[in-house]
Design a protein around this motif. Structure first.
Motif, PDB file in Angstrom:
ATOM      1  N   ARG A  75      -4.652 -13.229   5.384  1.00 46.54           N
ATOM      2  CA  ARG A  75      -4.110 -12.086   4.645  1.00 46.54           C
ATOM      3  C   ARG A  75      -5.207 -11.418   3.815  1.00 46.54           C
ATOM      4  O   ARG A  75      -5.356 -10.190   3.822  1.00 46.54           O
ATOM      5  N   LYS A  76      -5.999 -12.218   3.113  1.00 45.05           N
ATOM      6  CA  LYS A  76      -7.080 -11.662   2.287  1.00 45.05           C
ATOM      7  C   LYS A  76      -8.114 -10.926   3.135  1.00 45.05           C
ATOM      8  O   LYS A  76      -8.596  -9.855   2.751  1.00 45.05           O
ATOM      9  N   LYS A  77      -8.474 -11.487   4.285  1.00 40.81           N
ATOM     10  CA  LYS A  77      -9.444 -10.831   5.174  1.00 40.81           C
ATOM     11  C   LYS A  77      -8.907  -9.494   5.672  1.00 40.81           C
ATOM     12  O   LYS A  77      -9.626  -8.499   5.705  1.00 40.81           O
ATOM     13  N   LEU A  78      -7.637  -9.478   6.066  1.00 38.02           N
ATOM     14  CA  LEU A  78      -7.047  -8.255   6.595  1.00 38.02           C
ATOM     15  C   LEU A  78      -6.927  -7.164   5.530  1.00 38.02           C
ATOM     16  O   LEU A  78      -7.122  -5.987   5.814  1.00 38.02           O
ATOM     17  N   LEU A  79      -6.628  -7.558   4.312  1.00 34.87           N
ATOM     18  CA  LEU A  79      -6.461  -6.578   3.245  1.00 34.87           C
ATOM     19  C   LEU A  79      -7.776  -6.189   2.581  1.00 34.87           C
ATOM     20  O   LEU A  79      -7.838  -5.184   1.876  1.00 34.87           O
ATOM     21  N   SER A  80      -8.845  -6.950   2.810  1.00 33.49           N
ATOM     22  CA  SER A  80     -10.122  -6.681   2.150  1.00 33.49           C
ATOM     23  C   SER A  80     -10.883  -5.514   2.766  1.00 33.49           C
ATOM     24  O   SER A  80     -11.821  -5.006   2.171  1.00 33.49           O
ATOM     25  N   GLY A  81     -10.525  -5.123   3.967  1.00 32.77           N
ATOM     26  CA  GLY A  81     -11.249  -4.045   4.628  1.00 32.77           C
ATOM     27  C   GLY A  81     -12.248  -4.555   5.656  1.00 32.77           C
ATOM     28  O   GLY A  81     -12.819  -3.779   6.402  1.00 32.77           O
ATOM     29  N   VAL A  88      -3.738  -2.248  13.056  1.00 33.13           N
ATOM     30  CA  VAL A  88      -2.827  -1.314  13.736  1.00 33.13           C
ATOM     31  C   VAL A  88      -1.983  -0.615  12.664  1.00 33.13           C
ATOM     32  O   VAL A  88      -1.909   0.602  12.615  1.00 33.13           O
ATOM     33  N   TRP A  89      -1.367  -1.412  11.810  1.00 32.72           N
ATOM     34  CA  TRP A  89      -0.555  -0.891  10.710  1.00 32.72           C
ATOM     35  C   TRP A  89      -1.394  -0.953   9.453  1.00 32.72           C
ATOM     36  O   TRP A  89      -1.949  -1.987   9.105  1.00 32.72           O
ATOM     37  N   LYS A  90      -1.519   0.153   8.744  1.00 31.76           N
ATOM     38  CA  LYS A  90      -2.437   0.236   7.600  1.00 31.76           C
ATOM     39  C   LYS A  90      -1.765  -0.083   6.262  1.00 31.76           C
ATOM     40  O   LYS A  90      -2.391   0.017   5.223  1.00 31.76           O
ATOM     41  N   GLY A  91      -0.513  -0.490   6.279  1.00 31.69           N
ATOM     42  CA  GLY A  91       0.190  -0.813   5.036  1.00 31.69           C
ATOM     43  C   GLY A  91      -0.250  -2.144   4.441  1.00 31.69           C
ATOM     44  O   GLY A  91      -1.122  -2.820   4.979  1.00 31.69           O
ATOM     45  N   THR A  92       0.354  -2.505   3.319  1.00 27.62           N
ATOM     46  CA  THR A  92       0.057  -3.797   2.685  1.00 27.62           C
ATOM     47  C   THR A  92       1.197  -4.751   2.955  1.00 27.62           C
ATOM     48  O   THR A  92       2.337  -4.355   3.202  1.00 27.62           O
ATOM     49  N   PHE A  93       0.910  -6.011   2.857  1.00 24.43           N
ATOM     50  CA  PHE A  93       1.925  -7.038   3.100  1.00 24.43           C
ATOM     51  C   PHE A  93       1.676  -8.215   2.201  1.00 24.43           C
ATOM     52  O   PHE A  93       0.630  -8.373   1.621  1.00 24.43           O
TER      53      PHE A  93
END
Length: 93
Positions: A75-81, A88-93
């Protein structure tokens, strides 16, 4: 996609060198994102990440794939940029 694999002997140690190409997953993510295919209702297709990259991220963090902390690492890697090209989906989770 794996491109090459070599076994090298350096300083008495056997080293396995692997070369991967993430281009197919990046292109898939771009195509899915531009087509608006990001999941259904509450379920979102966040990213198309190759298994070898997930393995490397978990290895860097010192976490095994079956450890509950693995979800937080991903999750941290995906949200870090760091993985924007695979998103694919640019939202937050």
């Amino acid at each position: 996609m794996k491109l090459a694999e070599k076994n090298l002997l350096q300083d008495g140690k056997l080293i396995r060198q692997r070369t991967f190409d993430p281009t197919p997953q990046i292109e898939q993510a771009k195509a899915l994102s531009s087509a608006g295919v990001d999941g259904f209702s509450e379920n979102k297709l966040v990213a198309r990440i190759p298994n070898w990259l997930i393995h490397e991220w978990l290895k860097e963090a010192g976490v095994s794939h079956d450890d509950p902390a693995a979800q937080d690492v991903l999750r941290k890697k995906l949200l870090s940029g760091d993985a924007d090209a695979f998103r694919v989906w640019k939202g937050t989770f």
